[in-house]
Design an enzyme around this catalytic site. Structure first.
Site, short mmCIF file in Angstrom:
data_model
loop_
_atom_site.label_atom_id
_atom_site.label_comp_id
_atom_site.label_asym_id
_atom_site.label_seq_id
_atom_site.Cartn_x
_atom_site.Cartn_y
_atom_site.Cartn_z
N HIS A 203 43.01 -76.56 35.13
CA HIS A 203 43.05 -75.81 33.86
C HIS A 203 42.53 -76.68 32.71
O HIS A 203 41.77 -76.21 31.87
CB HIS A 203 44.50 -75.41 33.51
CG HIS A 203 45.10 -74.37 34.40
ND1 HIS A 203 46.36 -74.49 34.94
CD2 HIS A 203 44.63 -73.17 34.82
CE1 HIS A 203 46.65 -73.41 35.65
NE2 HIS A 203 45.60 -72.60 35.61
N ARG B 108 37.11 -70.84 41.16
CA ARG B 108 37.11 -71.92 42.14
C ARG B 108 36.22 -71.49 43.30
O ARG B 108 35.02 -71.67 43.27
CB ARG B 108 38.55 -72.23 42.60
CG ARG B 108 39.38 -72.93 41.54
CD ARG B 108 40.85 -72.89 41.84
NE ARG B 108 41.28 -71.51 41.99
CZ ARG B 108 42.54 -71.10 41.95
NH1 ARG B 108 43.49 -71.97 41.81
NH2 ARG B 108 42.84 -69.84 42.08
#
Ligand code: PNS
Length: 159
Positions: A19, A92
């Site tokens: 993050h 991702r």
């Protein structure tokens, strides 16, 4: 000049180094980034919203271009309220894509002028998720390097 504001929404339960990597990239795209934590999610969180806000603030330190807020209701309504024109989401693997695409298109339907942008974190974080970090910590796995040190300490205390 119009200030460009980006929202970086999520559960952040808890914040990971992935993050933080996405956040540092988002800062280069906008004048201001608002980290937006969803309140009243259907999922039962490990950390309260206040704890999550505290951990994120601690990890980013003094940075006037980043603020941390919580929101409820539709993300795009919060974006409009904050005059944000960008929604940032981290991608991702390809497995993230389907859900993210659906969410981005639903958000676009409700707010056609707000653009969702997908950013890729460093490869070393490509497998890191809050869910797996929690599982690892619960089972006494070492999550050093996957989350900020303050988050690691809090995970140890929680379990
Ligand atoms: O980190 P997460 O849990 O994948 O984040 C999901 C989040 C908070 C971005 C998403 O659930 C969200 O925006 N929720 C608010 C309600 C909403 O606007 N949903 C999308 C359109 S129906």
């Amino acid at each position: 000049m119009v200030e460009r504001v980006a929202l970086y929404p999520g559960s952040f339960d808890p914040l990971t180094n992935g993050h933080l990597d996405i956040l540092s990239r988002a800062r280069r795209l906008a004048d201001r980034v608002i980290v937006a934590i969803l309140e009243n999610d259907e999922k039962v969180p490990l950390f309260t919203v206040a704890e999550r806000i505290g951990m994120i603030r601690e990890a980013i330190g003094e940075d006037p271009s980043v603020s941390v807020r919580s929101f409820s209701g539709l993300l795009v309504d919060f974006a409009k309220q904050e005059k944000a024109t960008l929604i940032v989401r981290g991608l991702r693997a390809i497995s993230d894509y389907e859900y993210e695409l659906q969410m981005a298109l639903m958000n676009r339907r409700f707010a056609p002028t707000i653009e969702t942008v997908f950013l890729m974190a460093k490869e070393e974080f490509s497998y890191v998720s809050s869910r797996l970090v929690k599982e690892a910590a619960r089972l006494r796995g070492d999550v050093t390097g996957l989350v900020p040190e303050a988050v690691r300490q809090r995970l140890i205390r929680k379990f």
